[in-house]
Structure formats: C-alpha cells, structure tokens
Design a protein around this motif. Structure first.
Motif, PDB file in Angstrom:
ATOM      1  N   THR A   1     -17.844  20.617  59.553  1.00  0.00           N
ATOM      2  CA  THR A   1     -18.323  20.937  58.202  1.00  0.00           C
ATOM      3  C   THR A   1     -19.057  19.759  57.566  1.00  0.00           C
ATOM      4  O   THR A   1     -19.792  19.946  56.603  1.00  0.00           O
ATOM      5  CB  THR A   1     -17.171  21.389  57.274  1.00  0.00           C
ATOM      6  OG1 THR A   1     -16.189  20.365  57.209  1.00  0.00           O
ATOM      7  CG2 THR A   1     -16.553  22.678  57.764  1.00  0.00           C
ATOM      8  N   ILE A   2     -18.894  18.572  58.131  1.00  0.00           N
ATOM      9  CA  ILE A   2     -19.578  17.390  57.596  1.00  0.00           C
ATOM     10  C   ILE A   2     -20.999  17.244  58.151  1.00  0.00           C
ATOM     11  O   ILE A   2     -21.812  16.505  57.600  1.00  0.00           O
ATOM     12  CB  ILE A   2     -18.750  16.113  57.884  1.00  0.00           C
ATOM     13  CG1 ILE A   2     -19.195  14.982  56.977  1.00  0.00           C
ATOM     14  CG2 ILE A   2     -18.834  15.721  59.327  1.00  0.00           C
ATOM     15  CD1 ILE A   2     -18.336  13.758  57.058  1.00  0.00           C
ATOM     16  N   LEU A   3     -21.329  17.963  59.208  1.00  0.00           N
ATOM     17  CA  LEU A   3     -22.622  17.797  59.877  1.00  0.00           C
ATOM     18  C   LEU A   3     -23.835  17.910  58.949  1.00  0.00           C
ATOM     19  O   LEU A   3     -24.758  17.101  59.064  1.00  0.00           O
ATOM     20  CB  LEU A   3     -22.753  18.783  61.045  1.00  0.00           C
ATOM     21  CG  LEU A   3     -21.847  18.499  62.243  1.00  0.00           C
ATOM     22  CD1 LEU A   3     -21.991  19.582  63.293  1.00  0.00           C
ATOM     23  CD2 LEU A   3     -22.130  17.140  62.830  1.00  0.00           C
ATOM     24  N   PRO A   4     -23.896  18.855  58.026  1.00  0.00           N
ATOM     25  CA  PRO A   4     -25.089  18.934  57.170  1.00  0.00           C
ATOM     26  C   PRO A   4     -25.302  17.704  56.275  1.00  0.00           C
ATOM     27  O   PRO A   4     -26.411  17.458  55.806  1.00  0.00           O
ATOM     28  CB  PRO A   4     -24.843  20.173  56.303  1.00  0.00           C
ATOM     29  CG  PRO A   4     -23.831  20.968  57.033  1.00  0.00           C
ATOM     30  CD  PRO A   4     -23.011  19.990  57.810  1.00  0.00           C
ATOM     31  N   TYR A   5     -24.272  16.915  56.058  1.00  0.00           N
ATOM     32  CA  TYR A   5     -24.359  15.750  55.183  1.00  0.00           C
ATOM     33  C   TYR A   5     -24.740  14.474  55.924  1.00  0.00           C
ATOM     34  O   TYR A   5     -25.064  13.461  55.310  1.00  0.00           O
ATOM     35  CB  TYR A   5     -23.023  15.535  54.457  1.00  0.00           C
ATOM     36  CG  TYR A   5     -22.641  16.703  53.600  1.00  0.00           C
ATOM     37  CD1 TYR A   5     -23.075  16.783  52.285  1.00  0.00           C
ATOM     38  CD2 TYR A   5     -21.855  17.739  54.095  1.00  0.00           C
ATOM     39  CE1 TYR A   5     -22.738  17.869  51.489  1.00  0.00           C
ATOM     40  CE2 TYR A   5     -21.516  18.825  53.313  1.00  0.00           C
ATOM     41  CZ  TYR A   5     -21.962  18.881  52.008  1.00  0.00           C
ATOM     42  OH  TYR A   5     -21.634  19.954  51.229  1.00  0.00           O
ATOM     43  N   LEU A   6     -24.677  14.506  57.240  1.00  0.00           N
ATOM     44  CA  LEU A   6     -24.906  13.297  58.028  1.00  0.00           C
ATOM     45  C   LEU A   6     -26.326  12.739  57.935  1.00  0.00           C
ATOM     46  O   LEU A   6     -26.489  11.520  57.841  1.00  0.00           O
ATOM     47  CB  LEU A   6     -24.522  13.533  59.487  1.00  0.00           C
ATOM     48  CG  LEU A   6     -23.030  13.752  59.720  1.00  0.00           C
ATOM     49  CD1 LEU A   6     -22.772  14.023  61.196  1.00  0.00           C
ATOM     50  CD2 LEU A   6     -22.221  12.577  59.226  1.00  0.00           C
TER      51      LEU A   6
ATOM     52  N   GLY B   1     -27.479  17.285  69.083  1.00  0.00           N
ATOM     53  CA  GLY B   1     -28.686  17.096  69.887  1.00  0.00           C
ATOM     54  C   GLY B   1     -29.933  16.840  69.076  1.00  0.00           C
ATOM     55  O   GLY B   1     -30.598  15.816  69.231  1.00  0.00           O
ATOM     56  N   LYS B   2     -30.294  17.740  68.205  1.00  0.00           N
ATOM     57  CA  LYS B   2     -31.505  17.587  67.386  1.00  0.00           C
ATOM     58  C   LYS B   2     -31.376  16.408  66.420  1.00  0.00           C
ATOM     59  O   LYS B   2     -32.331  15.690  66.173  1.00  0.00           O
ATOM     60  CB  LYS B   2     -31.791  18.872  66.600  1.00  0.00           C
ATOM     61  CG  LYS B   2     -32.123  20.047  67.466  1.00  0.00           C
ATOM     62  CD  LYS B   2     -33.478  19.867  68.097  1.00  0.00           C
ATOM     63  CE  LYS B   2     -33.822  21.078  68.927  1.00  0.00           C
ATOM     64  NZ  LYS B   2     -34.952  20.869  69.783  1.00  0.00           N
ATOM     65  N   PHE B   3     -30.200  16.233  65.903  1.00  0.00           N
ATOM     66  CA  PHE B   3     -29.940  15.131  64.973  1.00  0.00           C
ATOM     67  C   PHE B   3     -30.178  13.784  65.649  1.00  0.00           C
ATOM     68  O   PHE B   3     -30.837  12.907  65.101  1.00  0.00           O
ATOM     69  CB  PHE B   3     -28.504  15.252  64.460  1.00  0.00           C
ATOM     70  CG  PHE B   3     -28.075  14.136  63.565  1.00  0.00           C
ATOM     71  CD1 PHE B   3     -28.538  14.059  62.269  1.00  0.00           C
ATOM     72  CD2 PHE B   3     -27.193  13.167  64.011  1.00  0.00           C
ATOM     73  CE1 PHE B   3     -28.146  13.035  61.437  1.00  0.00           C
ATOM     74  CE2 PHE B   3     -26.791  12.142  63.194  1.00  0.00           C
ATOM     75  CZ  PHE B   3     -27.268  12.077  61.900  1.00  0.00           C
ATOM     76  N   VAL B   4     -29.670  13.630  66.859  1.00  0.00           N
ATOM     77  CA  VAL B   4     -29.837  12.379  67.600  1.00  0.00           C
ATOM     78  C   VAL B   4     -31.311  12.155  67.939  1.00  0.00           C
ATOM     79  O   VAL B   4     -31.791  11.018  67.892  1.00  0.00           O
ATOM     80  CB  VAL B   4     -28.959  12.373  68.871  1.00  0.00           C
ATOM     81  CG1 VAL B   4     -29.297  11.215  69.789  1.00  0.00           C
ATOM     82  CG2 VAL B   4     -27.487  12.321  68.490  1.00  0.00           C
ATOM     83  N   GLU B   5     -32.036  13.234  68.237  1.00  0.00           N
ATOM     84  CA  GLU B   5     -33.469  13.097  68.517  1.00  0.00           C
ATOM     85  C   GLU B   5     -34.214  12.493  67.331  1.00  0.00           C
ATOM     86  O   GLU B   5     -35.197  11.776  67.514  1.00  0.00           O
ATOM     87  CB  GLU B   5     -34.079  14.460  68.857  1.00  0.00           C
ATOM     88  CG  GLU B   5     -33.717  14.966  70.223  1.00  0.00           C
ATOM     89  CD  GLU B   5     -34.305  16.345  70.494  1.00  0.00           C
ATOM     90  OE1 GLU B   5     -35.242  16.764  69.779  1.00  0.00           O
ATOM     91  OE2 GLU B   5     -33.824  17.000  71.418  1.00  0.00           O
TER      92      GLU B   5
END
Length: 166
Positions: free
Chosen positions: A65-70, A106-110
């Motif tokens: 649930t924290i992913l969108p805030y990263l 994946g996309k976030f790290v890219e």
C-alpha cells in the motif's frame, strides 16, 4: 515522524492491511504529510534521517500500500543537496524496497535507478577511478606489499580505502 514510526512498530502488516485497514489508512495519511518534510527542509540531516527511518518502518507495516508514495519520497530524498551519506541512506532504502517488492517495482526501478546512479556518479567526483584497477586483487596485493616496505602508513582496510590511497 519518529513517534509515529515507534507507534507503528506495534502493528503488523496483516493488521494494518487486512484486519483493520483504517489503521493503514491513518499511517498513509501521516506519510502524506511527512512527504513535505524533505522537500521543505532538504538540508536538515536529522529530519532526512528520521524521514528515511519512517519510510523503512512503514514499508514493513504497510507493504504494497506504500508503493504509490515511493516516487515522491525518493525524489525528495535524492535532491541536489544530498551528500554521500544521504545517498548511502537512500541506496539502503532502495535495497530494502527491491528486496521486499521485487517484480512490483520493475517500472519504478527503471525510472529511479538511472537518477540514483547519476547522483552517485556526481558525488564521486572526477578523480574517482572508474576503471576498477584499484579494486583488483593484484592492486590490493601491491598495496599490502607497499605497506610492508613503508611501516609508518596504514594498510587499506576496504576497497574504498585502497581506491582513496591510490
């Protein structure tokens, strides 16, 4: 932030996400407010450290649930004011995130990884040995032999020490 992070330790991820999602929502609202801290005061080392500890803690209790805030959190943490110590803390956080969420990032790290590499590259400076010659076993052995010949100097304890000593 520190008080909320300490309070958060009493709540397992299952409780915050499944059993009582309103708890998770309350912690997410705290995160929304806390996101302004590193943006507003980027030079404050103490606040940056508390913010990073806060994120570390929320990752464990809120999970995905924290992913969108990263993205917003890491963007604020990788500000131009960040020094080597700050970037080390950010990279430690990135390791936790990749370890915890793997494919979900994946996309976030890219997007984030090139920015992080560019920041680290900028912090290392022009005199950094990018060839890796000083990190080779032969270079480390040569440094040890040189130390035996010059007993007044210290031996490099790490690869980073060897690179600095040249």
């Amino acid at each position: 932030m520190e008080a909320i992070a300490r309070l958060n330790k009493g709540f397992k991820w299952d409780l915050c996400t499944r059993s009582r999602p309103q708890l998770g929502q309350a912690f997410l609202r705290c995160l929304e407010v806390a996101l302004a801290v590193p943006q507003t005061l980027p030079a404050s080392k103490q606040l940056r450290a508390r913010f990073i500890a806060f994120i570390h803690r929320l990752v464990e209790s809120l999970m995905s649930t924290i992913l969108p805030y990263l993205p917003a959190a890491l963007e604020a943490l990788m500000a131009r004011e960040a020094d080597v110590t700050d970037m080390t803390d950010v990279l430690t956080l990135l390791v936790q995130l990749v370890t915890r969420f793997k494919e979900a990032l994946g996309k976030f790290v890219e997007v984030v990884l090139p920015i992080a590499v560019a920041r680290v590259h900028g912090l290392l400076g022009p005199d950094w040995d990018w060839s890796g010659k000083l990190a080779s076993p032969a270079a480390m052995s040569a440094a040890g032999q040189q130390q035996q010949q010059q007993p007044g100097q210290q031996v490099a304890a790490t690869l980073e020490d060897a690179r600095e000593k040249g």
